[in-house]
Design a protein around this motif. Structure first.
Motif, PDB file in Angstrom:
ATOM      1  N   SER A 189     -31.628 -13.027   0.416  1.00  0.00           N
ATOM      2  CA  SER A 189     -32.143 -12.462   1.665  1.00  0.00           C
ATOM      3  C   SER A 189     -33.658 -12.263   1.592  1.00  0.00           C
ATOM      4  O   SER A 189     -34.361 -12.488   2.591  1.00  0.00           O
ATOM      5  CB  SER A 189     -31.438 -11.150   2.010  1.00  0.00           C
ATOM      6  OG  SER A 189     -31.821 -10.121   1.135  1.00  0.00           O
ATOM      7  N   LEU A 190     -34.176 -11.878   0.444  1.00  0.00           N
ATOM      8  CA  LEU A 190     -35.625 -11.736   0.297  1.00  0.00           C
ATOM      9  C   LEU A 190     -36.330 -13.086   0.403  1.00  0.00           C
ATOM     10  O   LEU A 190     -37.407 -13.187   0.991  1.00  0.00           O
ATOM     11  CB  LEU A 190     -35.969 -11.068  -1.031  1.00  0.00           C
ATOM     12  CG  LEU A 190     -35.671  -9.581  -1.144  1.00  0.00           C
ATOM     13  CD1 LEU A 190     -35.877  -9.098  -2.575  1.00  0.00           C
ATOM     14  CD2 LEU A 190     -36.540  -8.782  -0.186  1.00  0.00           C
ATOM     15  N   ARG A 191     -35.713 -14.136  -0.137  1.00  0.00           N
ATOM     16  CA  ARG A 191     -36.303 -15.477  -0.030  1.00  0.00           C
ATOM     17  C   ARG A 191     -36.323 -15.950   1.420  1.00  0.00           C
ATOM     18  O   ARG A 191     -37.297 -16.562   1.866  1.00  0.00           O
ATOM     19  CB  ARG A 191     -35.538 -16.462  -0.909  1.00  0.00           C
ATOM     20  CG  ARG A 191     -35.863 -16.303  -2.370  1.00  0.00           C
ATOM     21  CD  ARG A 191     -35.236 -17.382  -3.210  1.00  0.00           C
ATOM     22  NE  ARG A 191     -35.598 -17.180  -4.607  1.00  0.00           N
ATOM     23  CZ  ARG A 191     -34.786 -17.379  -5.623  1.00  0.00           C
ATOM     24  NH1 ARG A 191     -33.561 -17.808  -5.421  1.00  0.00           N
ATOM     25  NH2 ARG A 191     -35.195 -17.169  -6.858  1.00  0.00           N
ATOM     26  N   LEU A 192     -35.258 -15.670   2.155  1.00  0.00           N
ATOM     27  CA  LEU A 192     -35.229 -16.032   3.571  1.00  0.00           C
ATOM     28  C   LEU A 192     -36.290 -15.255   4.347  1.00  0.00           C
ATOM     29  O   LEU A 192     -36.991 -15.820   5.199  1.00  0.00           O
ATOM     30  CB  LEU A 192     -33.848 -15.774   4.166  1.00  0.00           C
ATOM     31  CG  LEU A 192     -32.729 -16.689   3.690  1.00  0.00           C
ATOM     32  CD1 LEU A 192     -31.389 -16.207   4.224  1.00  0.00           C
ATOM     33  CD2 LEU A 192     -33.003 -18.116   4.125  1.00  0.00           C
ATOM     34  N   GLU A 193     -36.396 -13.984   4.041  1.00  0.00           N
ATOM     35  CA  GLU A 193     -37.409 -13.153   4.695  1.00  0.00           C
ATOM     36  C   GLU A 193     -38.813 -13.649   4.356  1.00  0.00           C
ATOM     37  O   GLU A 193     -39.690 -13.687   5.213  1.00  0.00           O
ATOM     38  CB  GLU A 193     -37.231 -11.699   4.247  1.00  0.00           C
ATOM     39  CG  GLU A 193     -38.089 -10.710   4.983  1.00  0.00           C
ATOM     40  CD  GLU A 193     -37.822  -9.284   4.539  1.00  0.00           C
ATOM     41  OE1 GLU A 193     -38.699  -8.441   4.777  1.00  0.00           O
ATOM     42  OE2 GLU A 193     -36.748  -9.018   3.966  1.00  0.00           O
ATOM     43  N   GLN A 194     -39.003 -14.067   3.115  1.00  0.00           N
ATOM     44  CA  GLN A 194     -40.298 -14.588   2.684  1.00  0.00           C
ATOM     45  C   GLN A 194     -40.631 -15.884   3.423  1.00  0.00           C
ATOM     46  O   GLN A 194     -41.772 -16.107   3.820  1.00  0.00           O
ATOM     47  CB  GLN A 194     -40.287 -14.825   1.174  1.00  0.00           C
ATOM     48  CG  GLN A 194     -41.595 -15.323   0.616  1.00  0.00           C
ATOM     49  CD  GLN A 194     -41.493 -15.645  -0.866  1.00  0.00           C
ATOM     50  OE1 GLN A 194     -40.415 -15.928  -1.372  1.00  0.00           O
ATOM     51  NE2 GLN A 194     -42.622 -15.592  -1.545  1.00  0.00           N
ATOM     52  N   ALA A 195     -39.633 -16.733   3.629  1.00  0.00           N
ATOM     53  CA  ALA A 195     -39.857 -17.998   4.324  1.00  0.00           C
ATOM     54  C   ALA A 195     -40.239 -17.763   5.791  1.00  0.00           C
ATOM     55  O   ALA A 195     -41.014 -18.527   6.358  1.00  0.00           O
ATOM     56  CB  ALA A 195     -38.603 -18.867   4.236  1.00  0.00           C
ATOM     57  N   ARG A 196     -39.700 -16.727   6.393  1.00  0.00           N
ATOM     58  CA  ARG A 196     -40.001 -16.417   7.790  1.00  0.00           C
ATOM     59  C   ARG A 196     -41.288 -15.628   7.940  1.00  0.00           C
ATOM     60  O   ARG A 196     -41.821 -15.513   9.040  1.00  0.00           O
ATOM     61  CB  ARG A 196     -38.858 -15.631   8.411  1.00  0.00           C
ATOM     62  CG  ARG A 196     -37.616 -16.449   8.647  1.00  0.00           C
ATOM     63  CD  ARG A 196     -36.610 -15.615   9.370  1.00  0.00           C
ATOM     64  NE  ARG A 196     -36.250 -14.481   8.524  1.00  0.00           N
ATOM     65  CZ  ARG A 196     -35.019 -14.095   8.260  1.00  0.00           C
ATOM     66  NH1 ARG A 196     -34.018 -14.716   8.796  1.00  0.00           N
ATOM     67  NH2 ARG A 196     -34.782 -13.061   7.480  1.00  0.00           N
ATOM     68  N   CYS A 197     -41.759 -15.075   6.848  1.00  0.00           N
ATOM     69  CA  CYS A 197     -42.939 -14.208   6.892  1.00  0.00           C
ATOM     70  C   CYS A 197     -44.198 -15.043   7.158  1.00  0.00           C
ATOM     71  O   CYS A 197     -44.445 -16.050   6.515  1.00  0.00           O
ATOM     72  CB  CYS A 197     -43.056 -13.473   5.559  1.00  0.00           C
ATOM     73  SG  CYS A 197     -44.386 -12.289   5.515  1.00  0.00           S
ATOM     74  N   GLY A 198     -44.997 -14.604   8.103  1.00  0.00           N
ATOM     75  CA  GLY A 198     -46.215 -15.323   8.429  1.00  0.00           C
ATOM     76  C   GLY A 198     -47.433 -14.768   7.709  1.00  0.00           C
ATOM     77  O   GLY A 198     -48.469 -15.417   7.618  1.00  0.00           O
ATOM     78  N   ASP A 199     -47.308 -13.596   7.173  1.00  0.00           N
ATOM     79  CA  ASP A 199     -48.417 -12.914   6.518  1.00  0.00           C
ATOM     80  C   ASP A 199     -48.401 -13.203   5.020  1.00  0.00           C
ATOM     81  O   ASP A 199     -47.381 -13.013   4.358  1.00  0.00           O
ATOM     82  CB  ASP A 199     -48.279 -11.416   6.784  1.00  0.00           C
ATOM     83  CG  ASP A 199     -49.374 -10.582   6.160  1.00  0.00           C
ATOM     84  OD1 ASP A 199     -50.377 -11.148   5.709  1.00  0.00           O
ATOM     85  OD2 ASP A 199     -49.208  -9.348   6.153  1.00  0.00           O
ATOM     86  N   ARG A 200     -49.515 -13.655   4.492  1.00  0.00           N
ATOM     87  CA  ARG A 200     -49.596 -14.005   3.072  1.00  0.00           C
ATOM     88  C   ARG A 200     -49.371 -12.785   2.171  1.00  0.00           C
ATOM     89  O   ARG A 200     -48.678 -12.866   1.165  1.00  0.00           O
ATOM     90  CB  ARG A 200     -50.947 -14.635   2.771  1.00  0.00           C
ATOM     91  CG  ARG A 200     -51.075 -15.040   1.324  1.00  0.00           C
ATOM     92  CD  ARG A 200     -52.393 -15.687   1.033  1.00  0.00           C
ATOM     93  NE  ARG A 200     -52.482 -15.906  -0.413  1.00  0.00           N
ATOM     94  CZ  ARG A 200     -53.582 -16.112  -1.045  1.00  0.00           C
ATOM     95  NH1 ARG A 200     -54.718 -16.165  -0.392  1.00  0.00           N
ATOM     96  NH2 ARG A 200     -53.588 -16.284  -2.340  1.00  0.00           N
ATOM     97  N   GLU A 201     -49.952 -11.659   2.532  1.00  0.00           N
ATOM     98  CA  GLU A 201     -49.813 -10.438   1.729  1.00  0.00           C
ATOM     99  C   GLU A 201     -48.352  -9.986   1.659  1.00  0.00           C
ATOM    100  O   GLU A 201     -47.852  -9.615   0.595  1.00  0.00           O
ATOM    101  CB  GLU A 201     -50.689  -9.333   2.313  1.00  0.00           C
ATOM    102  CG  GLU A 201     -50.684  -8.062   1.485  1.00  0.00           C
ATOM    103  CD  GLU A 201     -51.613  -7.019   2.065  1.00  0.00           C
ATOM    104  OE1 GLU A 201     -51.239  -5.831   1.999  1.00  0.00           O
ATOM    105  OE2 GLU A 201     -52.686  -7.375   2.574  1.00  0.00           O
ATOM    106  N   SER A 202     -47.674 -10.036   2.779  1.00  0.00           N
ATOM    107  CA  SER A 202     -46.252  -9.664   2.806  1.00  0.00           C
ATOM    108  C   SER A 202     -45.416 -10.642   1.992  1.00  0.00           C
ATOM    109  O   SER A 202     -44.487 -10.239   1.285  1.00  0.00           O
ATOM    110  CB  SER A 202     -45.733  -9.632   4.236  1.00  0.00           C
ATOM    111  OG  SER A 202     -46.392  -8.641   4.973  1.00  0.00           O
ATOM    112  N   ALA A 203     -45.756 -11.920   2.082  1.00  0.00           N
ATOM    113  CA  ALA A 203     -45.030 -12.936   1.314  1.00  0.00           C
ATOM    114  C   ALA A 203     -45.209 -12.705  -0.179  1.00  0.00           C
ATOM    115  O   ALA A 203     -44.256 -12.848  -0.954  1.00  0.00           O
ATOM    116  CB  ALA A 203     -45.510 -14.332   1.700  1.00  0.00           C
TER     117      ALA A 203
END
Length: 77
Positions: free
Chosen positions: A23-37
């Motif tokens: 779930s974190l990897r999916l969230e990371q893939a959808r994340c547009g912000d580099r810092e959040s990723a």
């Protein structure tokens, strides 16, 4: 508590950790912000060793009394 019961608990926990990592990897893939990723990547990196160790302990406790089982050197004295 027997080793078989303990093994079941480790397996369940390993599955929970795996689902969280996915779930974190999916969230990371959808994340547009580099810092959040990067923050999510650090969280994933922190969970991966826990997942690996939990899987190894599940196998160790499940097969502890098997004659032909060669235990992981990390968990032997």
């Amino acid at each position: 508590m027997t080793l078989q019961q303990l093994s079941q608990q480790y397996q369940e926990e390993a599955q929970t950790l795996h689902r969280r990592i996915v779930s974190l990897r999916l969230e990371q893939a959808r994340c547009g912000d580099r810092e959040s990723a990067e923050h999510l990547q650090r969280r994933i990196r922190d969970l991966e060793p826990l997942h690996r160790q939990t899987r190894q302990l599940a196998e160790l406790t499940a097969r502890y009394y098997d004659r032909g089982y060669h235990r992981n050197a990390y968990y032997t004295l």
